[in-house]
Design a protein around this motif. Sequence first.
Motif, PDB file in Angstrom:
ATOM      1  N   GLU A  26      43.180  58.885  18.704  1.00 34.79           N
ATOM      2  CA  GLU A  26      43.178  58.599  18.112  1.00 34.79           C
ATOM      3  C   GLU A  26      44.380  57.459  18.328  1.00 34.79           C
ATOM      4  O   GLU A  26      45.515  58.253  17.674  1.00 34.79           O
ATOM      5  CB  GLU A  26      42.487  58.542  16.424  1.00 34.79           C
ATOM      6  CG  GLU A  26      42.683  57.398  15.937  1.00 34.79           C
ATOM      7  CD  GLU A  26      42.372  57.559  14.217  1.00 34.79           C
ATOM      8  OE1 GLU A  26      42.592  56.160  13.382  1.00 34.79           O
ATOM      9  OE2 GLU A  26      42.883  58.825  13.971  1.00 34.79           O
ATOM     10  N   THR A  27      44.632  56.133  18.310  1.00 34.93           N
ATOM     11  CA  THR A  27      45.900  55.353  18.399  1.00 34.93           C
ATOM     12  C   THR A  27      46.203  54.770  17.680  1.00 34.93           C
ATOM     13  O   THR A  27      45.612  54.933  17.069  1.00 34.93           O
ATOM     14  CB  THR A  27      45.493  54.547  19.155  1.00 34.93           C
ATOM     15  OG1 THR A  27      44.543  53.580  19.096  1.00 34.93           O
ATOM     16  CG2 THR A  27      44.909  55.414  21.145  1.00 34.93           C
ATOM     17  N   VAL A  28      46.973  54.521  17.384  1.00 32.19           N
ATOM     18  CA  VAL A  28      48.014  53.535  15.783  1.00 32.19           C
ATOM     19  C   VAL A  28      46.968  52.422  15.879  1.00 32.19           C
ATOM     20  O   VAL A  28      46.589  52.205  14.664  1.00 32.19           O
ATOM     21  CB  VAL A  28      48.931  53.267  15.779  1.00 32.19           C
ATOM     22  CG1 VAL A  28      50.224  55.066  15.945  1.00 32.19           C
ATOM     23  CG2 VAL A  28      49.743  52.112  17.066  1.00 32.19           C
ATOM     24  N   SER A  29      46.507  52.278  16.604  1.00 34.84           N
ATOM     25  CA  SER A  29      45.335  50.719  16.513  1.00 34.84           C
ATOM     26  C   SER A  29      44.236  51.201  16.326  1.00 34.84           C
ATOM     27  O   SER A  29      43.672  50.336  16.033  1.00 34.84           O
ATOM     28  CB  SER A  29      45.700  50.270  18.239  1.00 34.84           C
ATOM     29  OG  SER A  29      44.703  50.912  19.158  1.00 34.84           O
ATOM     30  N   GLY A  30      43.615  52.048  16.245  1.00 35.68           N
ATOM     31  CA  GLY A  30      42.163  52.477  15.668  1.00 35.68           C
ATOM     32  C   GLY A  30      41.440  53.115  17.015  1.00 35.68           C
ATOM     33  O   GLY A  30      40.464  53.537  16.381  1.00 35.68           O
ATOM     34  N   ALA A  31      41.689  52.927  18.008  1.00 33.85           N
ATOM     35  CA  ALA A  31      40.932  53.115  19.431  1.00 33.85           C
ATOM     36  C   ALA A  31      40.976  54.624  19.520  1.00 33.85           C
ATOM     37  O   ALA A  31      42.052  55.465  19.513  1.00 33.85           O
ATOM     38  CB  ALA A  31      41.679  52.838  21.052  1.00 33.85           C
ATOM     39  N   ALA A  71      36.543  51.517  19.479  1.00 27.09           N
ATOM     40  CA  ALA A  71      37.393  50.244  20.084  1.00 27.09           C
ATOM     41  C   ALA A  71      38.672  50.237  19.078  1.00 27.09           C
ATOM     42  O   ALA A  71      38.125  50.683  18.119  1.00 27.09           O
ATOM     43  CB  ALA A  71      36.863  49.102  20.264  1.00 27.09           C
ATOM     44  N   ALA A  72      39.599  49.457  19.591  1.00 24.28           N
ATOM     45  CA  ALA A  72      40.673  49.184  18.378  1.00 24.28           C
ATOM     46  C   ALA A  72      39.816  48.320  17.387  1.00 24.28           C
ATOM     47  O   ALA A  72      39.538  47.452  18.062  1.00 24.28           O
ATOM     48  CB  ALA A  72      41.940  48.949  19.670  1.00 24.28           C
TER      49      ALA A  72
END
Length: 73
Positions: A26-31, A71-72
Motif C-alpha cells: 500500500e503506497t502513501v497515496s492509497g494505491a 487505485a490511488a
Amino acid sequence: MERVPLESSWIRSAGYDPRTRELELETVSGAVYRYLAVPAREWAALLAAPSHGRYVNLRIKPRYGYRLVTAAR
C-alpha cells in the motif's frame, strides 16, 4: 491480507501471503499493488532492508508481475 506498517516515504504498509506467494504493498497515496510469485525470502529481505522503497524499486518491481488492487485516492 494483513499488512504491517513500514517506515517509508513511499510505502505505507506491506503484507505477504506465503500460501499464494503474493506480496501486497500500500503506497502513501492509497494505491494497493499485489506482486505475484514472490518467494518468502524476498518478503524477509524487504522487511530487513534499510530502505523499503529502494528495495522494492531494485528487487521487486523488475522481477515480479503485479496487479493494481486499489487505485490511488
